[in-house]
Design an enzyme around this catalytic site. Structure first.
Site, PDB file in Angstrom:
ATOM      1  N   SER A   1      31.168 -23.676 -16.253  1.00  0.00           N
ATOM      2  CA  SER A   1      31.394 -23.703 -14.995  1.00  0.00           C
ATOM      3  C   SER A   1      30.319 -24.482 -14.296  1.00  0.00           C
ATOM      4  CB  SER A   1      31.963 -22.602 -14.146  1.00  0.00           C
ATOM      5  OG  SER A   1      32.253 -22.501 -13.060  1.00  0.00           O
TER       6      SER A   1
ATOM      7  N   HIS B   1      38.547 -22.572 -10.010  1.00  0.00           N
ATOM      8  CA  HIS B   1      39.169 -23.228 -11.000  1.00  0.00           C
ATOM      9  C   HIS B   1      40.861 -23.009 -10.935  1.00  0.00           C
ATOM     10  CE1 HIS B   1      35.360 -24.075 -12.290  1.00  0.00           C
ATOM     11  NE2 HIS B   1      34.937 -22.843 -12.436  1.00  0.00           N
TER      12      HIS B   1
END
Length: 705
Positions: free
Chosen positions: A86, A189
């Site tokens: 991430s 996300h």
């Protein structure tokens, strides 16, 4: 090989990085000025005001990771490859030289700010549960999406607070596994971050990236970043799942044996250790594959190249090569919705190869327009649409455009009369049949039924000479068995030798030189490239679909209800990673089996599919279908089939709002080819020009050099 892994949000802890700030005081000072808070104060967080807020956590973790990388570079050997989880991807890009320290930090600060402005929602970790269960559960919770796939049994989901509570309850009822709500306030996300992604994307367009000095694995594709797509992938990263398990698999296949977590915490190291027994082994370069071609890839010839005669070949049909005027005994099959496009066919034709225009899902005007674009191309064919078309009009269109070859899907089972008309009008034309059914293949190996031919003559569709050929010559010129049914090849070849020796037998769906060699060893005369063609720059499908396909492994294919044969329970293979189509379509099919009418579906189930699969009421869907129906069950099949067709269309046009519904036809050949090219110039689909895909497959097959 050594890999450095950079952690993301969630790895932070008080007093992290204190020793690094003393070692790199100038960078620490610069960071404090950019963030607006001295980094030492930020990371100490004495009063608990910073490390619980996304806008501060993200730059804090980045700074600690970037400084830790500088220390590691000074103290030991550099990595061969880097990856970040991430947020950690920004530290990885900085270490690889794509972004300088200040630019990367400013991006991270803005990323944290735009994400922090998204209000509501939450996330939860799912532990000890298989992917199939997670997909089925998400299919019933439309406001919850997969955010991270960390390990085969470790996931993070994100969505509304209500949906997070619902998944906690679903895990409790399931009786195994655990669900742990996370202390975050935004569903990172997932599609709920679309506004943040749009704002961050505008900023990324102003950034000048540099090509990475070492490979940086993207969370979105689980493949090395390419400079041309970097900004788009970093934008999409905000709304797309983190494919960490795929990243670990890629690292392992690439030969990574040593990982170092660079930054706060040891979460990623523990994942690597825990995954060790399940990671794939390094993929050795196949002995039969030539050395990778150097980039850049040369453009396709603008004119047809001369086709040299083939001498000394021990496999494949030279007669087929001569008839199709091609360099290899290899054809590129049609993919619906025009995915095998005029541009793709031109690329093939210019390289001395042959492909078929994909016509399923296109209107007659669209097909006519595509054929008009191909009028000057010396070698190409077109698919015969499978359903919902007027066969007579198709035959007339193809004859008027002088299409010299058609591909017929064996799902039609019986020989369509107008295919007979096409085959024998104005000299013999070529008919390629793709099937996995022996009875269907045998039917096309025979001449046309005399009664059928008589009807065509009576209608003025065949003259006497054509009728004589139709009753004495096999309808098919070539029959290809799909790779799932390889066992049929020897039996079909023996039958062909007895009744129709001029017909060639082939194998469709090859994904490697070894598969080509296996097909020839079984007695095939030719091979057909199928789903590989859609993961090429020339294919007329979306970049989103191509990104998903390029990251697919051989195990990530699912059988799912087919749009055109929904009521019969026929399955077709689709991509099973990055989309929930298979689970959602299966839910509709089970409702179809259990109920006789749409009105009989329980209110809760009906409300669920209206919300998740359709986004509107079933009555509205039926009004749009507006098709003649026999009975209530037929009506239900048409409505549910509409979801399947819409899912295909969404994937072709790249509708990001429906990415979890994407239906992408796909076989194991895609994953096989991805493994074959993982470290070569064709790893990136943007370099997988369709003629180079054929070259890659045929160059290593015996007798095709």
């Amino acid at each position: 090989m050594r890999a450095w892994l950079f952690p993301g949000q969630g790895s932070q802890h008080r007093d992290m990085g204190s020793e690094l700030f003393d070692r790199f005081p100038d960078l620490a000072e610069t960071a404090g000025q950019i963030i607006g808070v001295p980094v030492r104060d930020l990371c100490r967080d004495v009063h608990g005001e910073y490390l619980g807020q996304t806008r501060y956590v993200q730059p804090a973790v980045f700074v600690v990771s970037a400084l830790a990388a500088r220390a590691a570079s000074a103290d030991g050997p550099p990595p061969d490859v880097v990856a970040g989880h991430s947020l950690g991807e920004f530290a990885a890009l900085h270490v690889a030289g794509s972004l300088d320290f200040e630019t990367a930090l400013r991006l991270v600060v803005r990323r944290g700010e735009v994400m922090d402005r998204v209000s509501g929602g939450g996330m939860a970790a799912l532990l000890g549960l298989p992917l199939e269960w997670v997909e089925r559960t998400l299919a019933g919770l439309p406001d919850l999406e997969l955010a991270n796939h960390n390990l085969p049994d470790q996931f993070v989901v994100g969505g509304t607070a209500e949906s997070v509570r619902a998944v906690v309850e679903a895990v409790r009822r399931h009786g195994t596994g655990r669900c742990v709500p996370l202390a975050v306030s935004v569903p990172a996300h997932t599609r709920f971050m679309a506004s943040a992604a749009e704002e961050f994307g505008r900023l990324l367009r102003e950034v000048r990236f540099t090509a990475p000095r070492i490979p940086v694995i993207s969370n979105v594709t689980a493949r090395p970043h390419d400079l041309d797509a970097l900004a788009d992938l970093l934008r999409d990263h905000v709304v797309r799942p983190v494919r960490w398990w795929d990243t670990l698999c890629h690292l392992s296949r690439s030969g990574v044996t040593e990982v170092t977590e660079v930054g706060p915490g040891e979460v990623l190291t523990r994942m690597w250790v825990r995954a060790a027994d399940r990671l794939p082994r390094p993929t050795p370069p196949p002995a039969s594959v030539p050395p990778p071609r150097a980039a850049p890839v040369p453009p396709a010839p603008t004119r047809p190249v001369p086709v040299p005669p083939r001498r000394g070949a021990t496999t494949g049909s030279t007669v087929l090569q001569a008839e199709y005027d091609i360099r290899y005994p290899c054809l590129v099959g049609a993919l619906g919705h025009g995915v095998t496009s005029p541009a793709l066919l031109r690329r093939l034709g210019g390289a001395g190869l042959f492909g078929f225009l994909g016509t399923d899902g296109l209107g007659s005007a669209e097909v006519a327009a595509a054929l008009g674009q191909l009028r000057d191309l010396p070698r190409y064919g077109a698919a015969w649409p499978t359903s919902g078309v007027d066969d007579r009009a198709v035959a007339q269109l193809y004859l008027s455009h002088d299409v010299r070859a058609v591909q017929v899907d064996g799902a039609r089972r019986t020989v369509p009369p107008q295919v007979v008309r096409y085959r024998f009008t104005d000299g013999d034309r070529r008919v390629l049949v793709l099937t996995d059914d022996m009875a269907t293949a045998v039917g096309f190996l025979r001449p046309a039924d005399p009664h059928l031919v008589g009807a065509l003559v009576a209608a003025g569709d065949l003259d006497a000479a054509a009728a004589r050929r139709a009753t004495t010559t096999p309808v098919a010129t070539d029959v290809a068995v799909r790779r799932d049914a390889l066992d049929l090849v020897p039996a079909l070849a023996r039958h062909r030798d007895r009744v129709a020796p001029t017909v060639r037998v082939g194998v469709a769906g090859v994904g490697s030189p070894a598969a080509v060699a296996a097909a020839f060893a079984l007695g095939a005369d030719f091979v057909v490239v199928t789903t590989l063609a859609q993961c090429t720059p020339e294919a007329a499908t979306s970049d989103e679909a191509k990104d998903l396909l390029a990251g697919l492994d051989v195990t990530e294919v699912r059988d799912a209800p087919d749009p055109e044969l929904f009521a019969l329970g026929v399955r077709s293979r689709v991509a099973g990673r990055g989309t929930l189509y298979a689970a959602r379509a299966e839910q509709l099919y089970r409702l179809y089996l259990r109920h006789d009418r749409l009105e009989d579906i329980p209110a809760a189930d009906r409300a669920g599919v209206e919300r998740v699969q359709f986004g509107r009421s079933l009555d509205e869907v039926w009004a749009e279908v507006a098709a003649p129906t026999v009975d209530d069950r037929h009506r239900m099949a048409l409505v549910f089939g509409a979801y399947c067709r819409a899912a295909t269309a969404a994937a072709v046009r790249g509708d990001r709002r429906r990415i979890l519904d994407f239906r992408i036809p796909c076989g194991t050949d895609m994953g096989t080819f991805n493994r074959l090219t993982v470290d070569g110039p064709l790893a990136d689909w943007r370099r997988r020009h369709v003629d180079l895909v054929v070259e890659e497959l045929m160059a290593g097959a015996p007798g095709t050099n």
